[in-house]
Design a protein around this motif. Structure first.
Motif, PDB file in Angstrom:
ATOM      1  N   PRO A 206      -2.754  -5.733   0.560  1.00  0.00           N
ATOM      2  CA  PRO A 206      -3.975  -5.578  -0.241  1.00  0.00           C
ATOM      3  C   PRO A 206      -5.128  -5.034   0.609  1.00  0.00           C
ATOM      4  CG  PRO A 206      -3.011  -7.767  -0.522  1.00  0.00           C
ATOM      5  CD  PRO A 206      -2.339  -7.144   0.647  1.00  0.00           C
ATOM      6  N   VAL A 207      -5.932  -4.176   0.003  1.00  0.00           N
ATOM      7  CA  VAL A 207      -7.132  -3.634   0.648  1.00  0.00           C
ATOM      8  C   VAL A 207      -8.337  -4.330   0.036  1.00  0.00           C
ATOM      9  CG1 VAL A 207      -8.490  -1.566   1.116  1.00  0.00           C
ATOM     10  CG2 VAL A 207      -5.992  -1.420   1.001  1.00  0.00           C
ATOM     11  N   HIS A 208      -9.196  -4.898   0.886  1.00  0.00           N
ATOM     12  CA  HIS A 208     -10.335  -5.686   0.413  1.00  0.00           C
ATOM     13  C   HIS A 208     -11.644  -4.954   0.632  1.00  0.00           C
ATOM     14  CE1 HIS A 208      -7.150  -8.666   1.200  1.00  0.00           C
ATOM     15  NE2 HIS A 208      -7.706  -9.377   0.230  1.00  0.00           N
ATOM     16  N   THR A 209     -12.578  -5.199  -0.266  1.00  0.00           N
ATOM     17  CA  THR A 209     -13.930  -4.692  -0.072  1.00  0.00           C
ATOM     18  C   THR A 209     -14.630  -5.543   0.980  1.00  0.00           C
ATOM     19  OG1 THR A 209     -14.902  -6.149  -1.737  1.00  0.00           O
ATOM     20  CG2 THR A 209     -14.048  -4.028  -2.498  1.00  0.00           C
ATOM     21  N   LEU A 210     -15.852  -5.161   1.282  1.00  0.00           N
ATOM     22  CA  LEU A 210     -16.626  -5.884   2.275  1.00  0.00           C
ATOM     23  C   LEU A 210     -16.825  -7.344   1.887  1.00  0.00           C
ATOM     24  CD1 LEU A 210     -17.904  -5.010   4.955  1.00  0.00           C
ATOM     25  CD2 LEU A 210     -20.049  -4.659   3.745  1.00  0.00           C
ATOM     26  N   SER A 211     -16.856  -7.629   0.578  1.00  0.00           N
ATOM     27  CA  SER A 211     -17.067  -8.999   0.112  1.00  0.00           C
ATOM     28  C   SER A 211     -15.769  -9.735  -0.176  1.00  0.00           C
ATOM     29  CB  SER A 211     -17.934  -8.988  -1.149  1.00  0.00           C
ATOM     30  OG  SER A 211     -17.265  -8.295  -2.188  1.00  0.00           O
ATOM     31  N   GLY A 212     -14.627  -9.080   0.022  1.00  0.00           N
ATOM     32  CA  GLY A 212     -13.348  -9.757  -0.140  1.00  0.00           C
ATOM     33  C   GLY A 212     -12.615  -9.498  -1.433  1.00  0.00           C
ATOM     34  N   PHE A 217      -4.175  -1.263  -2.998  1.00  0.00           N
ATOM     35  CA  PHE A 217      -2.986  -1.775  -2.321  1.00  0.00           C
ATOM     36  C   PHE A 217      -2.316  -0.665  -1.533  1.00  0.00           C
ATOM     37  CE2 PHE A 217      -3.566  -4.348  -6.109  1.00  0.00           C
ATOM     38  CZ  PHE A 217      -3.417  -5.639  -5.634  1.00  0.00           C
ATOM     39  N   GLY A 218      -1.640  -1.080  -0.472  1.00  0.00           N
ATOM     40  CA  GLY A 218      -0.731  -0.193   0.242  1.00  0.00           C
ATOM     41  C   GLY A 218       0.640  -0.835   0.226  1.00  0.00           C
ATOM     42  N   GLY A 219       1.688  -0.034   0.095  1.00  0.00           N
ATOM     43  CA  GLY A 219       3.039  -0.585   0.047  1.00  0.00           C
ATOM     44  C   GLY A 219       3.964   0.136   1.008  1.00  0.00           C
ATOM     45  N   TYR A 233       5.096   4.987   3.092  1.00  0.00           N
ATOM     46  CA  TYR A 233       3.949   4.236   2.566  1.00  0.00           C
ATOM     47  C   TYR A 233       3.456   4.866   1.272  1.00  0.00           C
ATOM     48  CZ  TYR A 233       3.187   1.170   6.585  1.00  0.00           C
ATOM     49  OH  TYR A 233       3.317   0.193   7.539  1.00  0.00           O
ATOM     50  N   VAL A 234       3.103   4.025   0.316  1.00  0.00           N
ATOM     51  CA  VAL A 234       2.452   4.460  -0.916  1.00  0.00           C
ATOM     52  C   VAL A 234       1.146   3.692  -1.034  1.00  0.00           C
ATOM     53  CG1 VAL A 234       2.538   4.365  -3.429  1.00  0.00           C
ATOM     54  CG2 VAL A 234       4.533   5.117  -2.156  1.00  0.00           C
ATOM     55  N   ASN A 235       0.067   4.388  -1.366  1.00  0.00           N
ATOM     56  CA  ASN A 235      -1.248   3.756  -1.505  1.00  0.00           C
ATOM     57  C   ASN A 235      -1.771   3.927  -2.921  1.00  0.00           C
ATOM     58  OD1 ASN A 235      -1.553   3.087   1.361  1.00  0.00           O
ATOM     59  ND2 ASN A 235      -1.705   5.294   1.663  1.00  0.00           N
ATOM     60  N   SER A 236      -2.669   3.031  -3.308  1.00  0.00           N
ATOM     61  CA  SER A 236      -3.295   3.140  -4.632  1.00  0.00           C
ATOM     62  C   SER A 236      -4.029   4.470  -4.754  1.00  0.00           C
ATOM     63  CB  SER A 236      -4.291   2.001  -4.843  1.00  0.00           C
ATOM     64  OG  SER A 236      -3.641   0.760  -4.920  1.00  0.00           O
ATOM     65  N   PRO A 237      -3.967   5.098  -5.924  1.00  0.00           N
ATOM     66  CA  PRO A 237      -4.739   6.329  -6.125  1.00  0.00           C
ATOM     67  C   PRO A 237      -6.220   6.020  -6.308  1.00  0.00           C
ATOM     68  CG  PRO A 237      -3.671   5.688  -8.161  1.00  0.00           C
ATOM     69  CD  PRO A 237      -3.204   4.706  -7.119  1.00  0.00           C
TER      70      PRO A 237
END
Length: 731
Positions: A206-212, A217-219, A233-237
């Motif tokens: 999971p990729v989080h913003t500065l506030s969490g 997502f990356g897979g 690797y596949v990442n969210s568009p």
């Protein structure tokens, strides 16, 4: 909705320095704190936080407000979402009523996407821990990479089974809409219209913003589970909430360590960040394999000026270490480069060394970027004069983007020695590039202004005078006219004015649009105030440089700061002395000459102040700064932001007297100045309306406008007479 008592508890508990420090590196300066503004690109700190006032403000871009406004702007949340964010931080229970179906449907798209992402994150973790394939394949892979269970949990890693639609089915069964599954990029539609999971058969990062918040997502594919998948690797568009150029993997977990260490390590991938965390180095983020962007650089710059780029020791790593570095220099960052031993990347090197050894290696091998680039390119160029000339041009270009003249000078001197060239030549070449960059920037600004003028010239206008219309509760209906409004905050939008090219002025059509008396607009506490019936020939927009506009702001400043203060006493019919507050004095003074504030927001604020002026413990400043309508609260913050600056007014004994001590003198003068200036402006635009050929050919309309002008002239004469012998009221 959150009740006012809970809102007050949240505002009392939330310390603005504490909250802002989570996102911005603050340094004490006197009684305040300063830091780099998180809302725009800057190299010199102009973002000020005042703990005594509970306010923050950027004196460059103008953004700021109280602690709620900061969270709203920074996290792109609504007013109530920001309050909930603060309530969670300070463990305050928020009780609110259940939303209706209509209100649920009206939730913003952004919020819906975040909710779906959070569900997906929890789903992937549940599969990793509780599904047989998650344990057998996903967990085995992660532990095989050397990741401890506590690190797996910390970064919220997950797993998606090799069933291509498992997530989609689970989400739909839980009631999540297919539309949001597609818009987040978690799923996509196949040619036959069926939903297909994007991350099936992969370990999930999971990729989080500065506030969490989980924003993407990356897979990583596991070949044993997905033999026919080619992409590792596949990442969210890109989506409404995710722009990969603005995000850094690991920033949520690294921000506090970056501040403590005053240093940030930049790596390439997810596992690099996780392995370094596990080894004890937490001030690390990843660009996720993409080219470094200015937005990512500014994100790092909020927390530190110092960055060390870590890359593989192979040729690709060396080349990658150069890309994007000029942007870092341009942002005023102090950059160092550290190449790891051949065959190692930050992930593998972290698994072989503890934090102490890793830090020691970096300290021993990191090199200032300019020196690194010079040595690297000199080695490549050898004795070839053409390549050496190209090398020198590349070095000079990097130096030219550095904003600090002293730093540029130091680098030029060092490069002169390394390149064995006259310093004068490098200085001249650098100056030429700087001047060229300035010219390009100036030309680009001219092109931008030209495009804006062309757009403005082609934008259709309507012929309605400046007026305001009440918002209604449903749909986009208006109160009997076609003037648009914004239903989100109940602040009406004025119609665009007509620009007459022959007159070079704004000529509104006639008659002014008036609203009925039946409608109401909501206030922050659910009360109702009469509909706004203000009409004027002065254009709604573009008045910031006008005299009356400044005078109106001065009066609003008095209302926000001192609205509930008693400034004088008036005698009623029975001869009793009754106290008169600043708000009441200004309101009655405007009604005396049948005038109003020109800005719709100011009119609403004055009406609300009148309604609540005698409420127990009412304080205008606190009321408006905590107002749920963001436009009102931000205006209030701007008007209150310099409250504690001393007035320049001195008494005969040279004692400094505050504005509050002389309200009885200051407010009447400001009110009279405003009246004179707005009547003068209204008369100018009324004359322009009379010059409109269409009106001139309509006798009835012409006479109505002429009568309006005569009334203004009469009012102006009366006020001018008052101005001749201003009376100072005595308390």
């Amino acid at each position: 909705m959150i009740d006012q008592a809970t809102i007050d508890r949240i505002l009392d508990a939330a310390q603005i320095v504490d909250v802002v420090s989570e996102f911005v590196t603050l340094r004490r300066r006197g009684v305040n704190y300063i830091g780099l503004c998180p809302f725009h690109n800057e190299k010199t700190p102009s973002f000020s936080v005042s703990p005594s006032k509970g306010l923050c403000k950027c004196f460059s871009c103008g953004k700021g407000g109280n602690v709620v406004h900061f969270i709203m702007e920074h996290e792109q949340l609504s007013y109530y979402e920001a309050l909930k964010w603060l309530a969670r931080k300070y463990n305050i229970e928020v009780k609110e009523r259940e939303l209706t179906n209509e209100e649920k449907q009206a939730q913003s798209l952004r919020e819906s996407l975040f909710v779906v992402n959070q569900f997906a994150s929890e789903y992937f973790r549940d599969v990793l821990y509780n599904h047989i394939d998650g344990q057998r394949i996903g967990m085995t892979y992660l532990r095989g990479r050397g990741f401890r269970d506590d690190i797996i949990k910390k970064f919220q890693l997950g797993y998606s089974t090799d069933s291509p639609d498992a997530l989609a089915k689970a989400a739909i069964q839980k009631g999540y809409k297919e539309e949001f599954l597609v818009k987040t990029g978690l799923c996509y539609r196949k040619d036959n219209g069926s939903l297909h999971d994007r991350f099936w058969g992969r370990v999930i990062f999971p990729v989080h913003t500065l506030s969490g918040k989980v924003v993407a997502f990356g897979g990583r594919v596991l070949s044993s589970a997905t033999k026919n998948v080619q992409m590792k690797y596949v990442n969210s568009p890109e989506s409404e909430i995710y722009h990969k150029s603005r995000e850094l993997y690991g920033i949520y977990f690294a921000k506090q360590a970056i501040v403590r260490q005053d240093r940030c390590f930049l790596v390439e991938g997810y596992t690099d960040v996780i392995s370094m965390h596990q080894s004890g180095i937490e001030n690390v983020v990843a660009s996720s394999g993409t080219a470094l962007t200015s937005e990512q650089i500014r994100l790092i710059h909020r927390f530190t000026n110092n960055i060390t780029v870590l890359y593989d020791g192979d040729g690709a790593g060396i080349k990658a270490s150069i890309r994007g570095i000029d942007m870092l220099l341009e942002e005023g960052m102090n950059i160092k480069v550290c190449l790891l031993p051949d065959g190692d990347d930050p992930d593998s090197f972290a698994r072989k060394h503890n934090a102490t050894d890793y830090q020691a290696y970096i300290n021993d091998h990191e090199v200032d970027f300019i020196r690194f680039k010079t040595n690297l390119l000199m080695e490549e160029a050898g004795k070839d004069p053409i390549k050496r000339a190209s090398l020198i041009s590349s070095i000079v270009k990097s130096i030219s983007v550095i904003p600090d003249a002293i730093v540029r000078s130091v680098y030029i001197r060092e490069c002169s020695q390394l390149l064995q060239m006259e310093e004068k030549i490098l200085v001249e070449a650098t100056a030429k590039l700087i001047e060229q960059a300035r010219e390009n920037k100036f030309k680009e600004e001219q092109r931008r202004q030209y495009r804006e003028r062309q757009l403005a010239a082609t934008t259709p206008n309507t012929g309605t005078p400046a007026s305001s219309t009440p918002a209604v509760s449903e749909g986009n209906a208006t109160a009997g006219n076609d003037i648009p409004f914004t239903a989100s905050n109940d602040i009406p939008l004025p119609p665009p004015p007509v620009e007459d090219s022959g007159n070079n002025g704004i000529i509104p059509d006639f008659p002014p649009v008036e609203t009925g008396e039946g409608a109401v607009v909501p206030t922050s506490l659910g009360n109702e105030i009469p509909v706004d019936t203000y009409t004027s020939y002065i254009p709604t927009e573009g008045n910031e440089q006008k005299v009356f506009y400044a005078k109106e702001e001065d009066l609003m400043r008095m209302i926000v700061r001192y609205g509930e203060k008693v400034m004088c006493y008036m005698e009623n019919e029975n001869g009793e002395q009754l106290p008169l507050t600043v708000t009441e004095y200004i309101s009655e003074g405007l009604k005396e000459d049948e005038l109003q504030f020109h800005v719709a927001l100011h009119r609403q604020m004055l009406k609300e102040a009148e309604m609540h002026i005698h409420d127990e413990n009412f304080t205008a400043e606190r009321y408006f700064i905590a107002h749920p309508v963001p436009e009102i609260s931000k205006v209030a913050v701007d008007l209150a932001s310099d409250r504690y600056q001393l007035s320049k007014y001195h008494s005969k004994g040279q004692k400094i007297i505050s504005d509050e001590e002389r309200l009885h003198e200051l407010v009447p003068r400001l009110l009279l100045d405003f009246k004179l200036s707005i009547v003068d402006e209204e008369m100018k635009h009324t004359l322009q309306a009379l010059a409109n050929p269409e009106i001139a050919n309509d006798p009835q309309r012409y006479m109505e406008i002429m009568q309006h002008y005569k009334e203004l002239h009469k009012t102006q004469s009366i006020m001018a007479q008052r101005a001749g012998d201003r009376v100072v009221l005595k308390i």
